[in-house]
Design a protein around this motif. Structure first.
Motif: not given
Ligand code: FAD
Length: 512
Positions: A89, A92, A270-271, A276, A399-400, A403, A405, A411, A456
């Motif tokens: 990842f 992210w 990759t984000a 992604w 995962h989302y 993250a 970001r 995001w 994360f």
């Protein structure tokens, strides 16, 4: 066996669709039933074609093809495959960040206390490195190395597993060869009408564009997103999960990387600004794709982002694929069982779709019906499938959510969105107690959850109270010995490219 039982047996299975799902089902069911008097016919339309993506797998695929009598090297050769130790990842958490989700254990549990507690305590007093340094799979992947796991690992530190990247079309062809060699009949024709029995709405037969009609006892719908039987004919209904999973489109493109560098032994994800991008190394080319939310970016902008990000020569124009994340309300309805995309689709993150085909086939074997289609059997299959898919959904949503970001509308939306209650509970349990809840019908085991939590930076505030009496400095010293042992094993392993050249026999395509 009583006459009634004998008369009630399923005698014919008709599979609609010749993509990954259809041919996997055909090969596996034919092998399973051996010489039992069950005809298996697969109808596919070369005019309609297959989805043509689905190139990253998880380790269960190896059990699947081994059960068909195929070995790893044979499959790698037949599918232009490469080895996959996990997923990397990138970007992210923030641009420049990276971690690997390996198919591997972390460290060693001791006295019934999971490794993460020892690591948490040790890092409170000394520098003990990242969690990934205690995973042989993650460390090999980070170094671009590959070796097959020891048959009898000396300790849990040496335990890891691996999967494949393969050309989806070549894999379906391989499954077809196995299926046809064992007696599956193939018909290349378009199904133009599904005929239902007036008395109970079960599927009776399929009309083909050739004028032929195919009857069957059990129908397996592997017709892709449309769900020709399960949805178009039986109107089963679809559970839309787009309040949790925002990505609903993908642009896929194959590329030819420049000569020279080595293919990584992992899938790269990759984000990007609204989703992604995957990058999957094969021997003869790479697969790339941008999975994005149409609520946050339009197709033209997404294509421009993808094309700018792929470092190689593109082999064709990017291909747009639309999907609705979710699942069929019942994957088994009357005498139709849906597998593959016909049964639902979350999105490609974590490569779960082919693995769900495998478990769908296994469930069908375990609960194989007779012609009465006992509702208890059908309900059990549907209940098991629903739980399994919900657990996978939770893992992907994590995962989302995790993250951090927050730098684009996409995001921020995923960070701030509600998550399913089952996931919220699981995260809370880990934060407060360092415990990873384990449920029945769960595809991803605790080490995978740990990889994502730690990757994360979701960590508990403290460690198990049983470790309070242990000296932190001594613990840190023994952890450092552990990671030195992992580093030594990595140093001795060959590169992934060398492994492929030596055992698979073809020069791999180069990487970015
Ligand atoms: C963008 C994207 C990326 C993905 N990446 C991954 C991944 O990395 N890993 C993973 O595990 N999965 C992945 N998947 C999922 C994976 O592609 C599918 O699970 C897998 O390919 C199975 O597809 P299928 O066989 O169900 O459907 P398809 O490949 O769509 O096949 C459908 C079949 O039905 C036939 N058909 C349809 N209508 C008719 C008709 N009227 N008459 C006769 N035949 C008909 C077609 O000819 C075809 O043979 C991805 C999916 C998408 C959308």
């Amino acid at each position: 066996m009583s006459e009634d039982v004998r008369n009630g047996r399923i005698r014919s299975i008709v599979i609609v669709g010749g993509g990954t799902a259809g041919w996997m089902a055909a090969a596996s069911l034919r092998r399973h039933f051996g010489k039992a008097p069950i005809d298996i016919t697969l109808v596919e339309s070369s005019e309609i074609g297959t989805i043509g993506v689905g190139e990253a797998t998880i380790p269960t695929i190896r059990n699947f093809y081994q059960s068909l009598g195929l070995d790893d090297l044979e499959v790698l050769r037949a599918t232009q495959g490469t080895c996959k130790l996990g997923i990397r990842f990138k970007d992210w958490m923030a641009p420049g960040s990276a971690f690997i989700h390996p198919f591997s254990l972390y460290g060693q549990d001791l006295n019934g206390v999971p490794f993460q507690h020892y690591w948490l305590k040790a890092r409170s007093v000394a520098e003990v490195g990242e969690m990934g340094e205690y995973s042989l799979g993650a460390s090999l992947a980070a170094a671009g190395k590959f070796t097959v796991p020891a048959a009898n690992p000396p300790s849990s530190l040496s335990v890891f597993d691996w999967a494949l990247h393969f050309d989806a079309a070549l894999f379906a062809q391989l499954m077809r060869r196995v299926a046809e060699a064992n007696g599956v009949r193939r018909i290349d024709a378009k199904v133009v009408k599904v005929n239902l029995r007036p008395e109970d709405g079960f599927v009776a037969s399929l009309d083909l564009h050739t004028g032929q009609s195919i009857e069957g006892d059990l129908f397996i719908d592997c017709s892709g997103f449309r769900g020709l039987l399960i949805e178009e004919a039986l109107q089963t209904g679809y559970e839309d999960w787009s309040q949790w999973l925002f990505c609903d489109r993908a642009l896929a493109v194959q590329s030819q990387p420049p000569e020279g560098a080595e293919p990584p032994p992992y899938t790269d994800v990759t984000a990007h600004s609204a989703g992604w991008r995957w990058r999957i190394p094969l021997q003869h080319r790479y697969g790339n794709g941008y999975v994005y939310s149409s609520r946050h970016i339009d197709d033209q902008a997404a294509e421009a982002e993808l094309v700018a990000a792929v470092p190689d020569r593109l082999l064709h124009e990017p291909r747009l694929i639309r999907f609705t994340p979710g699942r069929r309300k019942k994957v088994w309805n009357r005498n139709v069982v849906a597998l593959g995309l016909a049964s639902g689709f979350l999105e490609p993150l974590e490569s779960t779709s082919i693995a769900l085909i495998e478990t769908g086939i296994e469930k069908l074997k375990a609960l194989f019906p007779d012609r009465s289609f006992d509702p208890a059997v059908v309900d059990e299959f549907n209940d098991w499938s629903r739980r399994e898919m919900e657990r996978v959904r939770d893992f992907v949503v994590l995962h989302y959510k995790a993250a951090q970001r927050g730098d684009t509308p996409f995001w921020r939306t995923t960070r701030d969105a509600d998550v399913p209650e089952t996931l919220a509970r699981k995260v809370e349990l880990f934060r407060s107690r360092g415990h990873i809840a384990r449920y029945r019908w769960e595809m991803f085991q605790p080490p995978s959850w740990l990889a994502i939590f730690a990757g994360f930076d979701i960590l508990p505030g403290g460690w198990d109270p049983a470790l309070d009496g242990i000296d932190g400095a001594a613990l840190a010293a023994s952890l450092n010995q552990m990671r030195a042992g992992v580093a030594r094993a990595v140093a001795q392993a060959s590169t992934h490219g060398d492994f492929l050249r030596r055992y698979v026999g073809q020069a791999p395509a180069a990487a970015e």
